[in-house]
Motif scaffolding. Structure first.
Motif, mmCIF file in Angstrom:
data_model
loop_
_atom_site.group_PDB
_atom_site.id
_atom_site.type_symbol
_atom_site.label_atom_id
_atom_site.label_comp_id
_atom_site.label_asym_id
_atom_site.label_seq_id
_atom_site.Cartn_x
_atom_site.Cartn_y
_atom_site.Cartn_z
ATOM 1 N N ASP B 39 0.632 -0.972 0.046
ATOM 2 C CA ASP B 39 -0.285 -0.120 -0.060
ATOM 3 C C ASP B 39 0.965 1.362 0.009
ATOM 4 O OD1 ASP B 39 -2.253 -1.621 0.155
ATOM 5 O OD2 ASP B 39 -2.657 -1.203 2.362
ATOM 6 N N ILE B 40 2.030 1.060 0.882
ATOM 7 C CA ILE B 40 2.812 2.435 1.006
ATOM 8 C C ILE B 40 3.584 2.584 -0.338
ATOM 9 C CG2 ILE B 40 4.746 3.416 2.064
ATOM 10 C CD1 ILE B 40 3.783 1.671 4.746
ATOM 11 N N ALA B 41 4.004 1.656 -0.895
ATOM 12 C CA ALA B 41 4.924 1.655 -2.110
ATOM 13 C C ALA B 41 4.170 2.071 -3.246
ATOM 14 C CB ALA B 41 5.480 0.242 -2.584
ATOM 15 N N ILE B 42 2.831 1.415 -3.410
ATOM 16 C CA ILE B 42 2.017 1.813 -4.353
ATOM 17 C C ILE B 42 1.749 3.607 -4.172
ATOM 18 C CG2 ILE B 42 -0.359 1.824 -5.467
ATOM 19 C CD1 ILE B 42 -0.281 -1.194 -4.601
ATOM 20 N N SER B 43 1.516 3.763 -3.076
ATOM 21 C CA SER B 43 1.077 5.246 -2.696
ATOM 22 C C SER B 43 2.184 6.270 -3.046
ATOM 23 C CB SER B 43 0.368 5.329 -1.395
ATOM 24 O OG SER B 43 -0.984 4.691 -1.201
ATOM 25 N N LEU B 44 3.071 6.053 -2.818
ATOM 26 C CA LEU B 44 4.423 6.811 -2.762
ATOM 27 C C LEU B 44 4.669 6.787 -4.217
ATOM 28 C CD1 LEU B 44 6.906 8.356 -1.671
ATOM 29 C CD2 LEU B 44 8.200 5.981 -1.472
ATOM 30 N N SER B 45 4.595 5.979 -5.153
ATOM 31 C CA SER B 45 4.852 5.954 -6.488
ATOM 32 C C SER B 45 3.680 6.919 -6.998
ATOM 33 C CB SER B 45 4.779 4.626 -7.159
ATOM 34 O OG SER B 45 3.504 4.024 -7.345
ATOM 35 N N GLU B 46 2.475 6.955 -6.574
ATOM 36 C CA GLU B 46 1.341 7.690 -7.069
ATOM 37 C C GLU B 46 1.586 9.265 -6.838
ATOM 38 O OE1 GLU B 46 -0.757 6.757 -8.926
ATOM 39 O OE2 GLU B 46 -1.319 4.496 -8.444
ATOM 40 N N VAL B 47 1.966 9.601 -5.561
ATOM 41 C CA VAL B 47 2.358 10.946 -5.351
ATOM 42 C C VAL B 47 3.577 11.542 -6.002
ATOM 43 C CG1 VAL B 47 0.968 10.931 -3.126
ATOM 44 C CG2 VAL B 47 3.450 10.476 -2.989
ATOM 45 N N VAL B 48 4.687 10.853 -6.041
ATOM 46 C CA VAL B 48 5.844 10.959 -6.887
ATOM 47 C C VAL B 48 5.453 11.221 -8.043
ATOM 48 C CG1 VAL B 48 8.230 10.486 -7.381
ATOM 49 C CG2 VAL B 48 7.504 10.051 -5.013
ATOM 50 N N THR B 49 4.787 10.324 -8.726
ATOM 51 C CA THR B 49 4.443 10.515 -10.432
ATOM 52 C C THR B 49 3.559 11.780 -10.516
ATOM 53 O OG1 THR B 49 4.283 8.164 -10.720
ATOM 54 C CG2 THR B 49 2.966 9.510 -12.144
ATOM 55 N N ASN B 50 2.684 11.863 -9.527
ATOM 56 C CA ASN B 50 1.979 13.304 -9.677
ATOM 57 C C ASN B 50 2.730 14.572 -9.605
ATOM 58 O OD1 ASN B 50 -1.267 14.051 -9.600
ATOM 59 N ND2 ASN B 50 -0.280 15.360 -7.838
ATOM 60 N N ALA B 51 3.812 14.344 -8.808
ATOM 61 C CA ALA B 51 4.570 15.513 -8.406
ATOM 62 C C ALA B 51 5.274 15.764 -9.807
ATOM 63 C CB ALA B 51 5.556 15.354 -7.288
ATOM 64 N N ILE B 52 5.933 14.764 -10.498
ATOM 65 C CA ILE B 52 6.800 14.954 -11.617
ATOM 66 C C ILE B 52 5.772 15.530 -12.700
ATOM 67 C CG2 ILE B 52 8.010 13.482 -13.444
ATOM 68 C CD1 ILE B 52 9.141 11.683 -11.101
ATOM 69 N N GLU B 53 4.554 14.704 -12.852
ATOM 70 C CA GLU B 53 3.906 14.936 -14.313
ATOM 71 C C GLU B 53 3.121 16.333 -14.005
ATOM 72 O OE1 GLU B 53 1.987 11.211 -14.993
ATOM 73 O OE2 GLU B 53 3.463 10.576 -16.325
ATOM 74 N N HIS B 54 2.477 16.544 -12.855
ATOM 75 C CA HIS B 54 1.385 17.463 -12.818
ATOM 76 C C HIS B 54 2.063 18.729 -12.099
ATOM 77 C CE1 HIS B 54 -1.376 15.007 -14.357
ATOM 78 N NE2 HIS B 54 -1.229 13.832 -13.527
ATOM 79 N N GLY B 55 2.586 18.588 -10.890
ATOM 80 C CA GLY B 55 3.283 19.687 -10.003
ATOM 81 C C GLY B 55 4.481 20.155 -10.698
ATOM 82 N N ASN B 56 5.451 19.438 -11.258
ATOM 83 C CA ASN B 56 6.731 19.796 -11.835
ATOM 84 C C ASN B 56 6.349 19.916 -13.425
ATOM 85 O OD1 ASN B 56 7.603 20.557 -9.388
ATOM 86 N ND2 ASN B 56 9.132 18.861 -9.491
ATOM 87 N N ALA B 57 5.340 19.512 -13.930
ATOM 88 C CA ALA B 57 4.989 19.490 -15.316
ATOM 89 C C ALA B 57 6.093 18.795 -16.463
ATOM 90 C CB ALA B 57 4.854 21.111 -15.931
ATOM 91 N N GLY B 58 6.683 17.849 -15.538
ATOM 92 C CA GLY B 58 7.929 17.085 -16.257
ATOM 93 C C GLY B 58 9.016 17.771 -16.442
ATOM 94 N N ILE B 59 9.095 18.946 -16.166
ATOM 95 C CA ILE B 59 10.353 19.696 -16.370
ATOM 96 C C ILE B 59 11.558 19.319 -15.465
ATOM 97 C CG2 ILE B 59 11.594 21.964 -16.128
ATOM 98 C CD1 ILE B 59 8.785 23.344 -16.431
ATOM 99 N N VAL B 60 12.465 18.407 -16.218
ATOM 100 C CA VAL B 60 13.386 17.586 -15.437
ATOM 101 C C VAL B 60 14.313 18.408 -14.270
ATOM 102 C CG1 VAL B 60 15.358 17.772 -16.834
ATOM 103 C CG2 VAL B 60 14.905 15.688 -15.678
ATOM 104 N N ASP B 61 14.343 19.793 -14.542
ATOM 105 C CA ASP B 61 15.348 20.324 -13.586
ATOM 106 C C ASP B 61 14.410 20.695 -12.251
ATOM 107 O OD1 ASP B 61 17.191 20.357 -15.379
ATOM 108 O OD2 ASP B 61 17.077 22.434 -16.262
ATOM 109 N N LYS B 62 13.130 20.731 -12.322
ATOM 110 C CA LYS B 62 12.563 20.863 -11.048
ATOM 111 C C LYS B 62 12.512 19.504 -10.284
ATOM 112 C CE LYS B 62 9.390 24.480 -12.269
ATOM 113 N NZ LYS B 62 7.643 24.919 -12.295
ATOM 114 N N MET B 63 12.534 19.815 -9.031
ATOM 115 C CA MET B 63 12.853 18.587 -8.042
ATOM 116 C C MET B 63 11.704 18.149 -7.419
ATOM 117 S SD MET B 63 15.901 18.405 -9.057
ATOM 118 C CE MET B 63 16.872 17.271 -7.912
ATOM 119 N N VAL B 64 11.777 16.685 -6.950
ATOM 120 C CA VAL B 64 10.579 16.164 -6.064
ATOM 121 C C VAL B 64 11.416 15.941 -4.623
ATOM 122 C CG1 VAL B 64 9.080 14.455 -5.712
ATOM 123 C CG2 VAL B 64 9.223 15.743 -8.031
ATOM 124 N N THR B 65 10.938 16.306 -3.749
ATOM 125 C CA THR B 65 11.530 15.864 -2.380
ATOM 126 C C THR B 65 10.900 15.059 -1.429
ATOM 127 O OG1 THR B 65 12.501 18.072 -2.159
ATOM 128 C CG2 THR B 65 12.373 16.988 -0.120
#
Lengths: 113, 141
Positions: B39-65
Motif C-alpha cells: 500500500d505504501i509503495a503504491i501510494s508513494l509511487s502515485e504521489v511522486v508520479t503526480n509531483a513529476i507529471e503535474h506539479g513539476n510539469a515534467g520539467i526535469v530540472d524541477k526537483m521532487v523532495t
C-alpha cells in the motif's frame, strides 16, 4: 517490470513480472504489443500472476493496451489478477472494463466461447 | 533504521524505482505487513508520479523532495514538488463512466483508499502531499 511473451496457438500471453509503475514500463509494453499486432495477433492475454504490485500508471498501461487491441479488431483479457490488483480494479471500477480469469488457461479458452 | 529519511530527485519517471528502493530500505524492520508495505509503495509511487507529471510539469530540472518520518504508531511521507500548485478538487472523477477508459487520473483515488491519512497543501516551493500509514494492532506486538 519485466515482460515476457509466449504464443499459444493464435493467442499471445504477455506475462508481466515485478513492480508495474509506469514510466519506462509503458513504452516496453506498448512496443511489444504493437509487434504482436503487426504479426497479425488479435487475441491477447495479460498474465498478472507474477506482478508484485501495480499503481494507477500500470492500470493506465492495461487500459491503453485494451483500447489498442480493440481498435485493431481484437480482444484482450486479464489472467491471474492478484488480490491487490483485483482490489485496485474494484476501487477504480475498472472491473466493469476488463474480463478477468483465474488462470491463463481459462483466459485462453474464453476466446473460443 | 533512522527516524527520518530524505531523498531529492529530478522530475524523471525513471527515478521511481530509486524512490521505491529508498523507501523500502528505510522501512526495513518496521512492523508493517506485506500488504501494508505494498500500500505504501503504491501510494508513494502515485504521489511522486503526480509531483513529476503535474506539479513539476515534467520539467526535469524541477526537483521532487521525499521525506519519510517515523511518527507515533506509524509513518508519515511528505512529497513536495516545485510546481505552480495543484487543486485535487479539479481532478475529474475517474469512476465516472465517461472517464473509465482514460489512461490516467486514478492516482489520488487509489491513495485515499490505501493510506490512513492524505493531506494536500500549498507550500512556498509548490505543493506538498502528506500520507500517513499506521501500524495495525496485530503487528505492533
Amino acid at each position: 517490470m519485466k515482460l515476457k511473451s509466449e504464443r499459444h496457438g493464435s493467442v499471445v500471453v504477455m506475462g508481466m513480472k515485478g513492480k508495474v509503475m509506469g514510466g519506462p514500463d509503458a513504452t516496453v509494453f506498448r512496443d511489444e504489443l504493437k509487434n504482436h499486432l503487426d504479426d497479425g495477433i488479435r487475441k491477447v492475454v495479460i498474465d498478472l500472476g507474477r506482478v508484485d504490485w501495480m499503481n494507477s500508471s500500470g492500470l493506465g498501461i492495461l487500459i491503453g493496451g485494451l483500447t489498442t487491441v480493440k481498435n485493431a479488431g481484437g480482444e484482450m483479457k486479464l489472467a491471474r489478477t492478484t488480490d491487490k490488483i483485483q482490489s485496485l480494479l474494484m476501487i477504480t471500477k475498472l472491473v466493469q472494463v476488463f474480463s478477468t480469469y483465474e488462470t491463463v488457461e481459462a483466459a485462453i479458452a474464453a476466446f473460443s466461447e | 533504521m533512522s527516524d527520518e529519511g530524505k531523498l531529492i530527485v529530478p522530475s524523471d519517471l525513471a527515478k521511481l524505482e530509486e524512490v521505491d528502493g529508498f523507501a523500502e530500505n528505510w522501512m526495513n524492520g518496521m512492523p508493517f505487513t506485506k500488504d501494508q508495505r505494498d500500500d505504501i509503495a503504491i501510494s508513494l509511487s502515485e504521489v511522486v508520479t503526480n509531483a513529476i507529471e503535474h506539479g513539476n510539469a515534467g520539467i526535469v530540472d524541477k526537483m521532487v523532495t521525499v521525506v519519510l518520518l517515523r511518527i507515533e504508531g506509524g509513518i508519515r511521507i511528505e512529497v513536495t514538488d516545485q510546481g505552480g500548485g495543484f487543486n485535487p478538487a479539479l481532478v475529474a472523477d475517474p469512476t465516472d463512466p465517461e472517464n473509465l477508459l482514460s489512461e490516467s487520473g486514478r492516482g489520488l483515488l487509489i491513495v485515499h483508499h490505501l493510506m490512513d491519512e492524505v493531506d494536500v497543501e500549498p507550500v512556498s516551493t509548490g505543493t506538498r502531499i502528506s500520507l500517513v500509514k499506521r501500524f495495525t494492532a496485530s503487528n505492533t506486538g
